[in-house]
Design an enzyme around this catalytic site. Structure first.
Site, mmCIF file in Angstrom:
data_model
loop_
_atom_site.group_PDB
_atom_site.id
_atom_site.type_symbol
_atom_site.label_atom_id
_atom_site.label_comp_id
_atom_site.label_asym_id
_atom_site.label_seq_id
_atom_site.Cartn_x
_atom_site.Cartn_y
_atom_site.Cartn_z
ATOM 1 N N CYS A 111 -2.472 0.857 5.530
ATOM 2 C CA CYS A 111 -1.851 -0.469 5.597
ATOM 3 C C CYS A 111 -1.663 -0.886 7.057
ATOM 4 C CB CYS A 111 -0.517 -0.438 4.870
ATOM 5 S SG CYS A 111 0.168 -2.057 4.500
ATOM 6 N N CYS A 170 0.840 -1.197 0.000
ATOM 7 C CA CYS A 170 0.000 0.000 0.000
ATOM 8 C C CYS A 170 0.873 1.244 0.000
ATOM 9 C CB CYS A 170 -0.847 0.071 1.264
ATOM 10 S SG CYS A 170 -2.143 -1.128 1.382
#
Lengths: 213, 313
Positions: free
Chosen positions: B278, B272
């Site tokens: 994330c 991410c």
């Protein structure tokens, strides 16, 4: 200068000059965020903190807070007759903002309207140009009673679907004038409505429909 | 990182560095920008204590809207802890003493360099973009006098020719970032060099978007819920990037991924770009296919015992 104002100040308040923001940095920031939220969400009512201002009448604390937040020596200001008649108001604005007060509406960056019911037209203010639409005036209508009910419906940028809006007192032709103003997008003036404790704004990007009840 | 609420240094800088007259000038430009969505308002950009190209436009916009009760998040390519984000966050901690955060949902103002957080932004949030070249027509027409006239006359044929040439050369529209958009059916605007993946988020976003270009001295804005259309053709509709794998660390799909090189033997993974998103997913127990990889672990920071720089804020 001050001596001159004192002698010609025929207004009821012969008191000394009213104070500005108690905390100029934070009060102006709060004022601006409120004005920005109002402009970004046309027709929404936003409570404006006035930082304890007690400006000379017919200026109200809300209008004074808008003025102290946005005006300075770069912004020529035009006043309508009730404001222009009051030396106390002019002295207050000159002292706290340094804004030049102009006599021709078209020269103004901001216009302060004490008596919106007798505002003849929005077309007399600077409309901006197609190349520089940002040069248009911002017109501040004071003494308004705002509500999110009524026959006027707003849509466009800043509004999810549609919002009802009404304000007054304004002239009979007012909404026709606003429609004509907004029809010339990207040119046109932007409006700020100042109530007793709250404000609303109507930028030129808003679509206006008036539905008879 | 020390305490958040530092007392203001009396007599050093004004709150948030800029003087009040400068803030008023910028504030007026922001209001006009909001009133004419997508139009670039000229403003008297100041020299900032950082070079042009490091977000001086975004910094000036943030400094002008920031209040003592705001909570600020700064991201650089989606990440809170890369150079530009760390520097700007530190700048505002020092000059304004405001609270800062890594959490997207906690922030009231998010300043960004080239990404929009994956999480949907709310109505009470403001996102400030750092813009290098605000004029979408600049590489097609170098003269400001001409591009200004093109915007005035709504003359955007040249932009469509450019996109068409992309298709003629590459078979598809090859523009992947700074993908031009049409705002409120009137102005063509550069959404700053965000990947085109983020363009759909700009459309009808609940949060107010402000764009600041310091060197080019322009401010523009998109009010909440404004229609923003990515330019395209009927037979070549706008598409965002697609990734064939989920995030290596948190397994998220339909997010924007960055490639990370793991070693000198060709090891790599896609994670991410939005680091806060994330981390939040990993804390919630989501694991991606690479999460157990020791090389990936060191990059994941807070999930293993090393790297005590856990951004717990």
């Amino acid at each position: 200068m001050t001596a001159l104002n004192q002698t010609s100040g025929q207004n009821q308040t012969s008191a000394p000059l009213a104070a500005g923001f108690a905390d100029p940095v934070q009060d102006a920031q709060r004022g601006f965020r409120t004005i920005m939220n109002a402009m970004a969400r046309p027709g929404s009512l936003q409570a404006l903190a006035t930082g304890g201002l007690k400006p000379p009448a017919p200026l109200t604390p809300v209008v004074a807070a808008i003025a102290l937040t946005l005006f300075d020596y770069d912004t020529p200001v035009w006043l309508d007759v009730p404001f222009a008649r009051s030396e106390a108001v002019k002295t207050f604005l000159r002292f706290h903002t340094g804004a030049p007060i102009v006599s021709e509406p078209v020269e103004a960056g901001f216009a302060l309207i004490a008596d919106p019911a007798h505002l003849s037209s929005l077309g007399k203010f600077h409309q901006g140009t197609l190349e520089y639409p940002d040069r248009s005036a911002t017109v501040i209508l004071t003494g308004q009673t705002l509500s999110n009910e009524g026959p006027v419906h707003l849509s466009g940028p800043g509004i999810e679907t549609e919002t009802a809006f009404s304000t007054g007192p304004v002239s009979l032709a007012f909404w026709d004038q606003v429609k004509a103003n907004n029809a010339q997008f990207p040119r046109g003036v932007d409006l700020i409505f100042a109530g007793s404790a709250e404000i609303a704004a109507l930028p030129r990007s808003t679509m206006i429909t008036v539905r008879e009840a | 990182m020390t305490a958040q609420q530092k007392p203001l240094d009396e007599g050093e800088y004004n709150f948030a560095y800029l003087d009040e007259q400068t803030k008023r000038m910028i504030r007026r430009a922001i209001l006009k920008g909001i009133a004419v969505p997508g139009y670039q308002v000229p403003f008297a950009s100041r020299e900032m204590p950082m070079p042009y190209g490091w977000g001086t436009g975004g910094v000036q916009v943030t400094a002008s809207i920031l209040g003592a009760d705001d909570c600020l998040k700064v991201i650089d390519q989606g990440s809170d802890d890369t150079t530009n984000a760390v520097a700007i966050r530190g700048f505002f901690e020092k000059t304004a003493g405001v609270e800062t955060t890594f959490e997207t949902s906690k922030a009231s103002i998010i300043q960004t360099r080239h990404r929009i957080p994956e999480k949907d932004l709310r109505e009470d949030q403001i996102i400030v973009f750092q813009v290098p070249i605000p004029e979408p027509l600049r590489f097609l027409e170098p003269r400001e006098t001409e591009t200004r006239k093109m915007h005035a006359l709504e003359e955007y044929g040249l932009m469509h020719v450019k996109l068409y040439e992309d298709i003629a050369k590459n078979g598809h529209i090859a523009t992947t970032y700074a993908y031009p958009v049409l705002v409120n059916n009137r102005y063509v605007m550069d959404p700053s060099p965000t990947p085109k993946f983020d363009n759909p988020k700009i459309d009808k976003m609940a949060a107010l978007q402000l764009y600041g270009a310091g060197r080019e001295k322009r401010i523009y804005a998109i009010p909440p819920y404004t229609e923003v259309k990515s330019l395209d053709f009927e037979d070549y509709p706008f598409e965002v990037q697609k990734f064939d794998k989920p995030c290596g660390l948190c397994g998220a799909e339909n997010v924007y991924l960055d490639e990370v090189i793991l070693d000198d033997k060709g090891g790599r993974m896609f994670v991410c770009s939005d680091s806060d998103y994330c981390e939040e997913r990993r804390e919630a127990g989501h694991l991606g296919p690479m999460a157990a990889d020791p090389n990936a672990m060191t990059l994941a920071g807070g999930t293993s015992d090393q790297h005590s720089e856990e951004p717990a804020r």
